[in-house]
Design an enzyme around this catalytic site. Sequence first.
Site, mmCIF file in Angstrom:
data_model
loop_
_atom_site.group_PDB
_atom_site.id
_atom_site.type_symbol
_atom_site.label_atom_id
_atom_site.label_comp_id
_atom_site.label_asym_id
_atom_site.label_seq_id
_atom_site.Cartn_x
_atom_site.Cartn_y
_atom_site.Cartn_z
ATOM 1 N N HIS A 95 0.861 -1.190 0.180
ATOM 2 C CA HIS A 95 0.035 -0.014 -0.046
ATOM 3 C C HIS A 95 1.065 1.126 0.160
ATOM 4 C CE1 HIS A 95 0.742 -0.775 4.288
ATOM 5 N NE2 HIS A 95 0.279 0.533 4.541
ATOM 6 N N HIS A 97 1.219 3.963 2.071
ATOM 7 C CA HIS A 97 1.455 4.675 3.026
ATOM 8 C C HIS A 97 2.942 5.009 3.192
ATOM 9 C CE1 HIS A 97 -2.114 3.893 6.201
ATOM 10 N NE2 HIS A 97 -2.139 5.126 5.367
ATOM 11 N N ASP A 99 5.377 4.859 4.960
ATOM 12 C CA ASP A 99 6.705 4.026 5.640
ATOM 13 C C ASP A 99 6.752 2.805 4.861
ATOM 14 O OD1 ASP A 99 3.932 3.836 6.750
ATOM 15 O OD2 ASP A 99 4.491 2.151 8.003
ATOM 16 N N HIS A 100 5.946 2.565 3.973
ATOM 17 C CA HIS A 100 6.154 1.222 2.757
ATOM 18 C C HIS A 100 6.708 1.712 1.633
ATOM 19 C CE1 HIS A 100 3.620 -1.394 5.339
ATOM 20 N NE2 HIS A 100 3.405 -0.552 5.883
ATOM 21 N N HIS A 199 -7.775 -2.278 5.537
ATOM 22 C CA HIS A 199 -6.503 -1.441 6.303
ATOM 23 C C HIS A 199 -7.070 0.053 5.921
ATOM 24 C CE1 HIS A 199 -2.925 -0.026 8.016
ATOM 25 N NE2 HIS A 199 -2.484 0.699 6.978
ATOM 26 N N ASP A 222 -0.237 -4.291 5.793
ATOM 27 C CA ASP A 222 -1.170 -3.848 6.907
ATOM 28 C C ASP A 222 -2.549 -4.236 6.735
ATOM 29 O OD1 ASP A 222 1.226 -2.697 7.529
ATOM 30 O OD2 ASP A 222 0.730 -0.440 7.722
ATOM 31 N N HIS A 288 6.715 -5.336 10.620
ATOM 32 C CA HIS A 288 5.761 -3.999 10.681
ATOM 33 C C HIS A 288 5.187 -4.324 12.321
ATOM 34 C CE1 HIS A 288 2.730 -1.081 10.180
ATOM 35 N NE2 HIS A 288 3.274 -0.727 9.431
#
Length: 328
Positions: A95, A97, A99-100, A199, A222, A288
């Site tokens: 996804h 976001h 942090d990914h 998510h 996530d 994660h």
Amino acid sequence: MNASLCTDPFGAGSSSEAVPADAVRLTGDLGDGPLRVVLLGTAAGPYPAPGRQGAATAVVVGDRVYLVDAGYGALRKYAQAGLALRDLGGVFVTHLHSDHVADLFNLLLLGWGPANRGVDHQVRIVGPGPDPRDSSAGTAGLVEHGLSAFGQDIGVRTRTSPRTHLAKLVQAEDVSVESTPTPVYEDDRIRVLAAAVPHPPLHLALGFRIETEHGAVAFSGDTARSRVVAELAASADILVHEVMDPTYYRDLGYSPELLDFLAASHTSPQEVGQVAAEAGVECVALSHIGPPDPRAVTDDDWERPVRAGFRGRIVVGHDLTRILPTRS
């Protein structure tokens, strides 16, 4: 759980407390095998924390590397794992976001060209498409905008050293799938299926299953606890599953509304054990991890609630942990 950290939502601890060192060498299963999984970064985000880098995992099939997510620090961990970017076969984004994907473009921009075992072949990047509710970019748009934003750098390097233009080496693809596992990628080494996982409030987050002749590896992405993940991971050798400790955040004084939001978007360790058991996997690896600071929750405290529902192998993820399937 370390109560002394409960006043700090990012797990930083006091200024006098020793800060956990970042991993710099491989640990775990260091033997050889045709299928290897390397947890490059194991932190939940988006805030950086000591001791763990952003979400990223390498699946190594023979001499080819496939990357699932590329959170902050992914490129450095990739290099520290002894992996060569010339061997990168593809990237799968769960996804969008930050942090990914914070290191997604760095992976190409800083590791591009034949020198230093860099990327000198076309790499496919597969991830969620645009959100129809607004004008935000999908995976292909993210890469396209990166090429534009770094146009001067790319232009200079193309003119001053023998290399293929970066735009010709990147094939970014948007996928749109529902909760049924659907093929999204195939080459001579792997077959990849994706399915939508819950998510919220994201429009689309993906779980993946990577199938090889040597075994299968599944990724939750996530997600809240989901039967979709159990279906993706059915009889897999390794399930890499996100995890969040709700007790930690409750003790921090998070509001009931925020705790409910976290529960709707993430999976507790007890629930991870239940999903792993339902899927019948051989090994579940926690990644994660939230809170990400290793001082906040001990490995035993992560493993114990997973073990309550799952009797297989449990790996509490730390950066540069290497995992080999045991039944291939």
